[in-house]
Design a protein around this motif. Sequence first.
Motif, PDB file in Angstrom:
ATOM      1  N   ILE A 103       0.829  -1.203   0.000  1.00  0.00           N
ATOM      2  CA  ILE A 103       0.000   0.000   0.000  1.00  0.00           C
ATOM      3  C   ILE A 103       0.867   1.259   0.000  1.00  0.00           C
ATOM      4  O   ILE A 103       0.596   2.228  -0.723  1.00  0.00           O
ATOM      5  CB  ILE A 103      -0.958  -0.006   1.208  1.00  0.00           C
ATOM      6  N   VAL A 104       1.931   1.256   0.806  1.00  0.00           N
ATOM      7  CA  VAL A 104       2.810   2.429   0.843  1.00  0.00           C
ATOM      8  C   VAL A 104       3.475   2.637  -0.512  1.00  0.00           C
ATOM      9  O   VAL A 104       3.609   3.771  -0.988  1.00  0.00           O
ATOM     10  CB  VAL A 104       3.871   2.285   1.954  1.00  0.00           C
ATOM     11  N   ARG A 105       3.892   1.556  -1.158  1.00  0.00           N
ATOM     12  CA  ARG A 105       4.493   1.698  -2.488  1.00  0.00           C
ATOM     13  C   ARG A 105       3.501   2.337  -3.463  1.00  0.00           C
ATOM     14  O   ARG A 105       3.867   3.177  -4.286  1.00  0.00           O
ATOM     15  CB  ARG A 105       4.948   0.335  -3.012  1.00  0.00           C
ATOM     16  N   LYS A 106       2.252   1.932  -3.355  1.00  0.00           N
ATOM     17  CA  LYS A 106       1.217   2.512  -4.213  1.00  0.00           C
ATOM     18  C   LYS A 106       1.024   3.996  -3.870  1.00  0.00           C
ATOM     19  O   LYS A 106       0.865   4.844  -4.763  1.00  0.00           O
ATOM     20  CB  LYS A 106      -0.098   1.764  -4.022  1.00  0.00           C
ATOM     21  N   ASN A 107       1.045   4.335  -2.585  1.00  0.00           N
ATOM     22  CA  ASN A 107       0.939   5.729  -2.172  1.00  0.00           C
ATOM     23  C   ASN A 107       2.054   6.568  -2.786  1.00  0.00           C
ATOM     24  O   ASN A 107       1.821   7.686  -3.269  1.00  0.00           O
ATOM     25  CB  ASN A 107       1.025   5.851  -0.646  1.00  0.00           C
ATOM     26  N   LEU A 108       3.274   6.023  -2.778  1.00  0.00           N
ATOM     27  CA  LEU A 108       4.412   6.756  -3.333  1.00  0.00           C
ATOM     28  C   LEU A 108       4.279   6.922  -4.839  1.00  0.00           C
ATOM     29  O   LEU A 108       4.603   7.986  -5.390  1.00  0.00           O
ATOM     30  CB  LEU A 108       5.708   6.020  -2.984  1.00  0.00           C
ATOM     31  N   GLU A 109       3.800   5.878  -5.518  1.00  0.00           N
ATOM     32  CA  GLU A 109       3.584   5.972  -6.966  1.00  0.00           C
ATOM     33  C   GLU A 109       2.558   7.050  -7.295  1.00  0.00           C
ATOM     34  O   GLU A 109       2.700   7.785  -8.279  1.00  0.00           O
ATOM     35  CB  GLU A 109       3.105   4.628  -7.510  1.00  0.00           C
ATOM     36  N   ASP A 110       1.544   7.166  -6.447  1.00  0.00           N
ATOM     37  CA  ASP A 110       0.475   8.156  -6.662  1.00  0.00           C
ATOM     38  C   ASP A 110       0.834   9.521  -6.089  1.00  0.00           C
ATOM     39  O   ASP A 110       0.028  10.459  -6.157  1.00  0.00           O
ATOM     40  CB  ASP A 110      -0.829   7.670  -6.016  1.00  0.00           C
ATOM     41  N   GLN A 111       2.026   9.622  -5.492  1.00  0.00           N
ATOM     42  CA  GLN A 111       2.481  10.857  -4.836  1.00  0.00           C
ATOM     43  C   GLN A 111       1.510  11.304  -3.744  1.00  0.00           C
ATOM     44  O   GLN A 111       1.338  12.504  -3.498  1.00  0.00           O
ATOM     45  CB  GLN A 111       2.694  11.974  -5.866  1.00  0.00           C
ATOM     46  N   ALA A 116       1.139   7.941   2.556  1.00  0.00           N
ATOM     47  CA  ALA A 116       2.376   7.164   2.671  1.00  0.00           C
ATOM     48  C   ALA A 116       2.948   7.282   4.078  1.00  0.00           C
ATOM     49  O   ALA A 116       3.391   6.286   4.671  1.00  0.00           O
ATOM     50  CB  ALA A 116       3.397   7.634   1.636  1.00  0.00           C
ATOM     51  N   LYS A 117       2.942   8.498   4.616  1.00  0.00           N
ATOM     52  CA  LYS A 117       3.456   8.717   5.970  1.00  0.00           C
ATOM     53  C   LYS A 117       2.584   7.995   6.991  1.00  0.00           C
ATOM     54  O   LYS A 117       3.095   7.326   7.903  1.00  0.00           O
ATOM     55  CB  LYS A 117       3.498  10.223   6.257  1.00  0.00           C
ATOM     56  N   GLU A 287       4.639  -7.391  -8.804  1.00  0.00           N
ATOM     57  CA  GLU A 287       4.493  -6.756 -10.111  1.00  0.00           C
ATOM     58  C   GLU A 287       4.763  -7.718 -11.263  1.00  0.00           C
ATOM     59  O   GLU A 287       5.097  -7.304 -12.379  1.00  0.00           O
ATOM     60  CB  GLU A 287       5.400  -5.526 -10.214  1.00  0.00           C
ATOM     61  N   ARG A 288       4.658  -9.015 -11.029  1.00  0.00           N
ATOM     62  CA  ARG A 288       4.804 -10.026 -12.064  1.00  0.00           C
ATOM     63  C   ARG A 288       3.564 -10.904 -12.083  1.00  0.00           C
ATOM     64  O   ARG A 288       2.899 -11.077 -11.065  1.00  0.00           O
ATOM     65  CB  ARG A 288       6.039 -10.903 -11.821  1.00  0.00           C
TER      66      ARG A 288
END
Length: 331
Positions: A103-111, A116-117, A287-288
């Motif tokens: 979820i945090v990785r997705k937050n970072l991708e979406d800025q 994320a914090k 992601e695979r």
Amino acid sequence: MRKSNTNKMETAETHTKVMEGHPIHTYFVETDLIHQLLEEVNAIHPKEEFQKFYNVFNHLAMVERRFERKENQLFPFLEQKGWTGPSRNMWSFHDTIREMFRIVRKNLEDQDFTSAKHNTNLISQNLYRLLEVEENVLFPNALEMLSDEDWIKMRKGEDEIGWMLSEAPPKFPKESEYIHPSQDTERRTDVVFNENAAHYDEGFMTIEQVNLLFKTLPIDLTYVDENDKVIFYNRGEERVFPRSAGIIGREVRFCHPPKSVDTVLQILEAFRKGEQNEASFWINYKERLIYIRYFAVRDTQKRYKGVIEMSQDITDIKQIDGEKRLLEWNN
């Protein structure tokens, strides 16, 4: 939130109880590292210092190696002693934390840095809680229940999974007595093997050639016998899912995350009754696109002899279109 100073003292005391290289010693070295990374990541705002946050977060995400060692090395030995609680309960907790990292990785991708914090703080709370259970329950009980021989065997399998650490821990008990898993011919389980296992229907191969064949195949293979015990897996250079020597002889119901165990047992029952011969799934993993297939194994009399689980990364295969008739290597 845990009291950092007090618990660091407790961790240091535990270090002195076991030899360097002992699996428990390594877990506590990683515990110290996790504390350090949590303090760092919680002090960084992802928007203001994105690259620094991203680097520390990725290092913290290597806690996955710790989870995989517990699930594939420590838990199987505890199961053999009759303690199945960690396999049933702690693995679920691992999966919860894994989902939080996703979820945090997705937050970072979406800025979405606010989320994320917030979600990183949730990861911290859950990791602190997990570390506390490990230190106060899991590891002390494991030290009481398992023998030196168990820990030596466990350490042999850890090389196949890895650690959060920048360098591999020392061999255990010491380098001169260490045998790499690929050279270890000792039976590590009470599963009965057929001594005539060198017979093949077609052709002739040495044991070395058979091992090379299984290592080279671009798929993960696991063989579960008719008693629902894992008796084989192939040691490929790049596996989709982690496996290590600790899985041999393990009940298959403990080899999967709790959320998927019921499905696996349903498949085995249908195969055993002769109602089905194959089951297929495909999932997104790291992601695979992963294709997972189960095949019933039956002898010439159609008697059930177990199941083969096959996993394959088909991300690139799925993109194939048209034809390729010429040899083209990308240098």
